[in-house]
Design a protein around this motif. Structure first.
Motif, PDB file in Angstrom:
ATOM      1  N   LEU A 151      28.446  36.529  45.071  1.00 43.56           N
ATOM      2  CA  LEU A 151      28.316  35.708  46.280  1.00 43.56           C
ATOM      3  C   LEU A 151      28.873  34.310  46.055  1.00 43.56           C
ATOM      4  CD1 LEU A 151      24.744  36.740  47.488  1.00 43.56           C
ATOM      5  CD2 LEU A 151      26.949  37.501  48.386  1.00 43.56           C
ATOM      6  N   THR A 156      31.279  33.496  44.107  1.00 42.65           N
ATOM      7  CA  THR A 156      32.738  33.586  44.107  1.00 42.65           C
ATOM      8  C   THR A 156      33.293  33.461  45.514  1.00 42.65           C
ATOM      9  OG1 THR A 156      32.635  35.045  42.170  1.00 42.65           O
ATOM     10  CG2 THR A 156      34.698  34.980  43.395  1.00 42.65           C
ATOM     11  N   GLY A 157      32.708  34.204  46.441  1.00 37.11           N
ATOM     12  CA  GLY A 157      33.161  34.115  47.827  1.00 37.11           C
ATOM     13  C   GLY A 157      32.930  32.742  48.427  1.00 37.11           C
ATOM     14  N   LEU A 158      31.789  32.135  48.134  1.00 39.78           N
ATOM     15  CA  LEU A 158      31.487  30.809  48.675  1.00 39.78           C
ATOM     16  C   LEU A 158      32.445  29.762  48.129  1.00 39.78           C
ATOM     17  CD1 LEU A 158      29.637  28.960  50.328  1.00 39.78           C
ATOM     18  CD2 LEU A 158      28.139  28.803  48.326  1.00 39.78           C
ATOM     19  N   VAL A 189      24.682  39.802  41.416  1.00 42.69           N
ATOM     20  CA  VAL A 189      24.882  39.651  42.858  1.00 42.69           C
ATOM     21  C   VAL A 189      25.128  38.189  43.204  1.00 42.69           C
ATOM     22  CG1 VAL A 189      23.755  39.839  45.107  1.00 42.69           C
ATOM     23  CG2 VAL A 189      23.540  41.699  43.455  1.00 42.69           C
ATOM     24  N   GLY A 190      24.353  37.293  42.583  1.00 47.48           N
ATOM     25  CA  GLY A 190      24.546  35.864  42.831  1.00 47.48           C
ATOM     26  C   GLY A 190      25.922  35.384  42.414  1.00 47.48           C
ATOM     27  N   SER A 244      20.193  40.795  39.961  1.00 45.08           N
ATOM     28  CA  SER A 244      20.184  39.655  40.885  1.00 45.08           C
ATOM     29  C   SER A 244      21.172  38.584  40.444  1.00 45.08           C
ATOM     30  CB  SER A 244      18.776  39.068  40.986  1.00 45.08           C
ATOM     31  OG  SER A 244      18.338  38.559  39.736  1.00 45.08           O
TER      32      SER A 244
END
Length: 243
Positions: free
Chosen positions: A224, A226-228, A220-221, A217
């Protein structure tokens, strides 16, 4: 340290102490006046000026906050003992190899960067490093093989070295001389706190999801995030030359 702890924890701590003394001797040998000229004013005013610069500069604040969030979510280091004992079943010697994994990757990447420094597209390279950091954390969390786990940790450490290389250089470049010391102080707080907070977060999540769930988890966070951050901080994403 990871290799020595497999032989003796005392040897690991003694080696670390010796390296600290060696580093102190190297620093003591540095000569030169590098103190910048600063405007006179109260200490509170100077501190406020430094904090305001970090908050308003999108490159600096984006770089600091991305590292904080990525390490906070992907802090798998605290889980290595339980992975060694309960997931991989490899004992103290295996734990030593796991603990050495990130440093092996970081050292190899550091050697490559010293020979072939990044010339262009520094921002995308930094974001790629953070994304690979998160992906490697996921692989480590799902692995049931010691060689694969060590390899994932080595990739994780190398990706972290890559992002740190770009971030630290970029922040130094965009910060004016008179503010660089104060920005470096804020940087040390961000990066020092992020490691401890990340380990705390991993321990709390592991209490509810188990060590595998906590590592996966967190990875995955980090991906995510990085994209944000790439969307929230376009100036950082578009950073090009480290000069």
């Amino acid at each position: 340290g990871g290799l020595l702890v497999a032989l003796s924890p005392a040897a690991s701590y003694a080696g670390a102490a010796g390296l600290y003394l060696f580093a102190l001797a190297c620093i003591a040998g540095i000569r030169g006046n590098t103190r910048p000229e600063v405007n006179s004013g109260s200490r509170w005013a100077l501190m406020k000026e430094g904090l305001a610069y970090v908050w308003t500069n999108r490159i600096v604040f984006g770089a600091f906050s991305l590292d904080l969030v990525a390490v906070l979510l992907g802090g798998a280091y605290a889980l290595l003992p339980v992975f060694a004992r309960d997931v991989l079943h490899v004992g103290p010697e295996g734990f030593g190899l796991l603990r050495a994994g990130p440093a092996i990757g970081a050292t190899l990447v550091a050697v490559v960067l010293a020979r072939h420094p990044i010339r262009r597209k520094a921002g995308p390279v930094m974001f790629a490093g953070v994304a690979v950091f998160g992906l490697a954390t996921i692989v480590f969390g799902l692995s049931t093989s010691l060689p694969l786990s060590v390899l994932a940790l080595a990739v994780l450490g190398g990706a972290d070295m890559l992002s740190v290389y770009v971030r630290q250089t970029l922040v130094q470049i965009v910060t004016p001389d008179a503010l660089r010391g104060r920005v470096a102080a804020v940087s040390s707080l961000f990066f020092g706190a992020s490691n401890e907070l990340g380990e705390f977060e991993s321990g709390v999540v592991a209490r509810f999801l188990g060590p595998v769930g906590a590592a996966v988890s967190g990875g995955v966070g980090a991906v995510l995030a990085t994209g944000l951050w790439a969307r929230l901080f376009p100036d950082l994403r578009k950073a090009d030359r480290l000069e």
